[in-house]
Design a protein around this motif. Structure first.
Motif, PDB file in Angstrom:
ATOM      1  N   ASN A   1       0.536   3.955  -2.967  1.00  0.00           N
ATOM      2  CA  ASN A   1       0.043   5.374  -2.791  1.00  0.00           C
ATOM      3  C   ASN A   1       1.366   6.236  -3.007  1.00  0.00           C
ATOM      4  O   ASN A   1       0.966   7.497  -3.865  1.00  0.00           O
ATOM      5  N   LYS A   2       2.476   5.900  -3.262  1.00  0.00           N
ATOM      6  CA  LYS A   2       3.638   6.825  -3.417  1.00  0.00           C
ATOM      7  C   LYS A   2       3.659   6.864  -5.264  1.00  0.00           C
ATOM      8  O   LYS A   2       3.830   7.872  -5.918  1.00  0.00           O
TER       9      LYS A   2
ATOM     10  N   THR B   1      -8.448   8.445  -7.225  1.00  0.00           N
ATOM     11  CA  THR B   1      -8.429   7.385  -6.022  1.00  0.00           C
ATOM     12  C   THR B   1      -7.965   5.880  -6.796  1.00  0.00           C
ATOM     13  O   THR B   1      -7.737   5.835  -7.909  1.00  0.00           O
TER      14      THR B   1
ATOM     15  N   LYS C   1       0.995   6.351  -6.861  1.00  0.00           N
ATOM     16  CA  LYS C   1      -0.100   7.291  -7.515  1.00  0.00           C
ATOM     17  C   LYS C   1      -0.045   8.732  -7.340  1.00  0.00           C
ATOM     18  O   LYS C   1      -0.583   9.355  -8.413  1.00  0.00           O
ATOM     19  N   THR C   2       0.500   9.295  -6.414  1.00  0.00           N
ATOM     20  CA  THR C   2       0.954  10.831  -6.326  1.00  0.00           C
ATOM     21  C   THR C   2       2.266  10.969  -7.144  1.00  0.00           C
ATOM     22  O   THR C   2       2.185  12.225  -7.548  1.00  0.00           O
TER      23      THR C   2
ATOM     24  N   GLU D   1       0.776  -1.357   0.048  1.00  0.00           N
ATOM     25  CA  GLU D   1      -0.099   0.066   0.122  1.00  0.00           C
ATOM     26  C   GLU D   1       1.016   1.112   0.009  1.00  0.00           C
ATOM     27  O   GLU D   1       0.578   2.154  -0.989  1.00  0.00           O
TER      28      GLU D   1
END
Length: 143
Positions: free
Chosen positions: A119-120, A136, A122-123, A115
């Motif tokens: 998440n890293k 999202t 994704k951004t 996760e």
């Protein structure tokens, strides 16, 4: 390092009755048809939103591979799909959201490390940084 990639579009006619084609530098798209019916209906051809979805899914997958590598892991498989939301707001259209669905198989990964890397990615992926939309992510780690 600076890179430039190019694509082109040609259009003739009005919005609803016109037709266009899109080509890419690589040749993967060569005069791919697009128009009102491919964007707002289910006509044959492509549209800008699905091209953005493809670009985002691909970019995110590569960014995730990079994040995993930094954490000492290598994915056996990364499968990402992206859904781009186009909405009519205040008389004009805007891409308001992108939802990424990820399923990955990563030997040795814990749910927490997976996760964190996802998440890293994704951004941090360049396409995410480009978009002015809510992004999202649903991420599933296969065992």
């Amino acid at each position: 390092m600076v890179m430039k990639r190019t694509a082109s579009a040609a259009w003739s006619g009005g919005l609803k009755d016109g037709k266009g084609n899109i080509s890419t530098q690589s040749g993967v798209l060569a005069n791919a048809q697009y128009g009102f019916n491919t964007r707002f209906e289910d006509g044959p051809g492509t549209n800008p939103e699905e091209l953005i979805a493809a670009a985002h899914a691909g970019c995110f997958s590569m960014a995730l591979a990079a994040q995993l590598g930094e954490a000492g892991m290598t994915a056996e498989s990364i499968k990402t799909s992206a859904a781009v939301t186009l909405e009519k707001i205040d008389g004009g259209f805007s891409i308001t959201a992108v939802h990424l669905d990820l399923v990955a198989r990563i030997p040795g990964a814990t749910q927490a490390s997976f996760e964190a890397a996802a998440n890293k990615a994704k951004t941090g992926c360049p396409v995410s940084k480009l978009l002015n939309a809510k992004i999202t992510l649903d991420a599933k780690l296969e065992t």
